[in-house]
Design a protein around this motif. Structure first.
Motif, PDB file in Angstrom:
ATOM      1  N   VAL A   1       0.849  -1.184   0.000  1.00 38.24           N
ATOM      2  CA  VAL A   1       0.000   0.000   0.000  1.00 38.24           C
ATOM      3  C   VAL A   1       0.889   1.241   0.000  1.00 38.24           C
ATOM      4  O   VAL A   1       2.097   1.178   0.240  1.00 38.24           O
ATOM      5  CB  VAL A   1      -0.937   0.022   1.222  1.00 38.24           C
ATOM      6  N   TYR A   2       0.250   2.405  -0.274  1.00 37.10           N
ATOM      7  CA  TYR A   2       0.994   3.668  -0.361  1.00 37.10           C
ATOM      8  C   TYR A   2       1.537   4.051   1.011  1.00 37.10           C
ATOM      9  O   TYR A   2       0.869   3.909   2.039  1.00 37.10           O
ATOM     10  CB  TYR A   2       0.077   4.777  -0.903  1.00 37.10           C
TER      11      TYR A   2
ATOM     12  N   THR B   1      -0.843  11.082  -2.658  1.00 33.80           N
ATOM     13  CA  THR B   1      -1.825  10.012  -2.507  1.00 33.80           C
ATOM     14  C   THR B   1      -2.797  10.018  -3.682  1.00 33.80           C
ATOM     15  O   THR B   1      -3.074  11.058  -4.282  1.00 33.80           O
ATOM     16  CB  THR B   1      -2.611  10.193  -1.199  1.00 33.80           C
TER      17      THR B   1
ATOM     18  N   ASP C   1      -5.567   2.787  -1.758  1.00 39.82           N
ATOM     19  CA  ASP C   1      -4.279   2.701  -1.062  1.00 39.82           C
ATOM     20  C   ASP C   1      -3.203   2.028  -1.891  1.00 39.82           C
ATOM     21  O   ASP C   1      -2.013   2.154  -1.575  1.00 39.82           O
ATOM     22  CB  ASP C   1      -4.455   1.933   0.253  1.00 39.82           C
ATOM     23  N   HIS C   2      -3.567   1.275  -2.912  1.00 38.74           N
ATOM     24  CA  HIS C   2      -2.597   0.552  -3.728  1.00 38.74           C
ATOM     25  C   HIS C   2      -2.121   1.370  -4.923  1.00 38.74           C
ATOM     26  O   HIS C   2      -1.474   0.826  -5.818  1.00 38.74           O
ATOM     27  CB  HIS C   2      -3.195  -0.773  -4.217  1.00 38.74           C
TER      28      HIS C   2
END
Length: 436
Positions: free
Chosen positions: A26-27, A40, A45-46
């Protein structure tokens, strides 16, 4: 951070189930600290977002390595070189006090051009003039507001004022007025709104827009143009409580007038005809019953005084004597006749004194003027004979106004004529209190 993902494998022989764990990245906020252009992503999140490339890319497999691979791509490198080649605008940052003073001076000059309705082209010479007038001023030396910058400042001022006006119309009641222009090239219908200004504490009127009507000038099209002008600015139609326009059938007609079609969208709309238009029509009908044409009298007074310097000097002397304002005799257009009439009423006594003080002129005394006798061929014209005889006894008894309704300086009938000069007509008119 890695997330576990279970994967099941099935064999055809014994159907043995085997679990395999797969990790997804994930980030991480540390990516932005290392690479400021990486932010972001809204996809999840990926994913990560590149502000230079304006695109999202996945970081679920390699994480930081995915970010490094994106930065090494040709697209990203080209965007980096493009950003480095562009210079940053100075006004985006904190401007110095000197720059703010110059900007303030340019805005003030633009307001001066607008307030006095000056052509924008005059701003091309303003900078050179100010530098010559104020050689010691640092602001004048940096002043550079020519027509291009002046036009840009005007556009920004218009946007700011329109935003304030629209915001006021969104939050309160207002009325709309429109009227078609007489421009032959395009059909302009300025939309004027009247509203209560809480800042000024009074009702104000402002031009919202000046749209161009495409198609025929029918009630349906005019109403649609007004509605579109309001809806395009997200102004509620329910806030419009009245509509004012001229009294033409295309505007206030009961069947196909613009007001009728506006009422379909705004049932509670109050329609008011133009009061000024009605007053003008009433005044026009009333002026037709006057014993003379006021505009012709005003023009005669102008030419009587304009063509003689002696008469102008005499007028000034009697203006001082009668304690009236000394003003210049000005030729007046039709739309300014009201102002000319007021000045004439105030100075009527002085003009009579000017004419009466010159006995050597033929027009100085009407008593010595005799009307030529009418020929027998013209004796049937009773109206002309009554008018001519009434002029002879004008100094003895009042002449009914109906006798002078159609009086003309030169009325010819047959071989004889009844002529009065401009000076004689003016003196006859000015000496009658009823005319004043």
């Amino acid at each position: 951070m890695r997330l576990k993902q279970q994967v099941r494998f099935h064999t055809s022989s014994n159907m043995v189930e085997k679990k395999v764990t797969k990790y997804l990245t994930v980030y991480n906020k540390a990516y932005s600290d290392k690479f400021p252009c990486i932010l972001t992503s809204k996809k999840g999140d990926h994913f990560a977002f590149c502000s230079l490339c304006r695109s999202d890319f996945a970081v679920s497999h390699g994480g930081r390595w995915d970010v490094v691979k994106h930065i090494q791509t040709k697209k990203h490198q080209d965007n980096v070189r493009c950003v480095d080649a562009n210079k940053k605008l100075s006004f985006c940052g904190s401007a110095s006090r000197q720059e703010e003073s110059v900007t303030n001076a340019e805005c003030l000059f633009t307001c001066f051009v607008l307030e006095h309705n000056l052509p924008v082209s005059c701003s091309d010479h303003a900078g050179l003039l100010f530098r010559k007038m104020f050689p010691d001023s640092a602001i004048a030396q940096q002043f550079g507001c020519a027509r291009t910058k002046t036009s840009a400042i005007i556009s920004e001022m218009v946007k700011t004022e329109e935003e304030k006006l629209v915001q006021t119309l969104k939050n309160g009641a207002f009325s709309v007025a429109t009227y078609g222009s007489n421009d032959s090239d395009s059909k302009l219908y300025p939309v004027v709104v009247s509203y209560y200004s809480s800042e000024e504490g009074k009702v104000e009127s402002s031009v919202l827009c000046v749209p161009v009507l495409s198609g025929d000038s029918t009630g349906v099209n005019i109403a649609a143009l007004v509605i579109q002008s309001l809806r395009s600015r997200n102004i509620k139609l329910q806030n419009c409580i009245s509509f004012s326009t001229d009294n033409a059938p295309v505007m206030i007609g009961l069947k196909n007038g613009a007001a009728t079609h506006l009422k379909k969208e705004m049932p509670n709309l109050f329609v008011a005809g133009c009061a000024c238009h009605l007053i003008n029509l009433a005044a026009e009908k009333a002026a037709a019953t006057l014993p003379c044409k006021v505009d012709e009298i005003l023009v005669d007074i102008y030419f009587y005084l304009e063509k003689s310097a002696k008469r102008k000097d005499k007028l000034k002397e009697f203006q001082v004597l009668h304690d009236t304002d000394v003003k210049k005799n000005v030729k007046t257009c039709l739309h300014s006749l009201a102002l000319a009439r007021e000045m004439f009423v105030k100075n009527a006594a002085t003009v009579v004194e000017v004419k009466s003080s010159r006995p050597h002129e033929k027009s100085g005394q009407l008593d010595s003027y005799r009307i030529p006798k009418m020929s027998k061929a013209a004796s049937s014209d009773s109206q002309t004979s009554v008018k001519c005889s009434s002029l002879k006894r004008s100094s003895e008894s009042p002449v009914p106004d109906s006798k002078l309704t159609k009086f003309h300086p030169a009325q010819k009938s047959g071989n004889s004529s009844c002529n009065l000069s401009r000076e004689e007509r003016l003196l006859m008119f000015l000496t009658r209190q009823l005319n004043k």
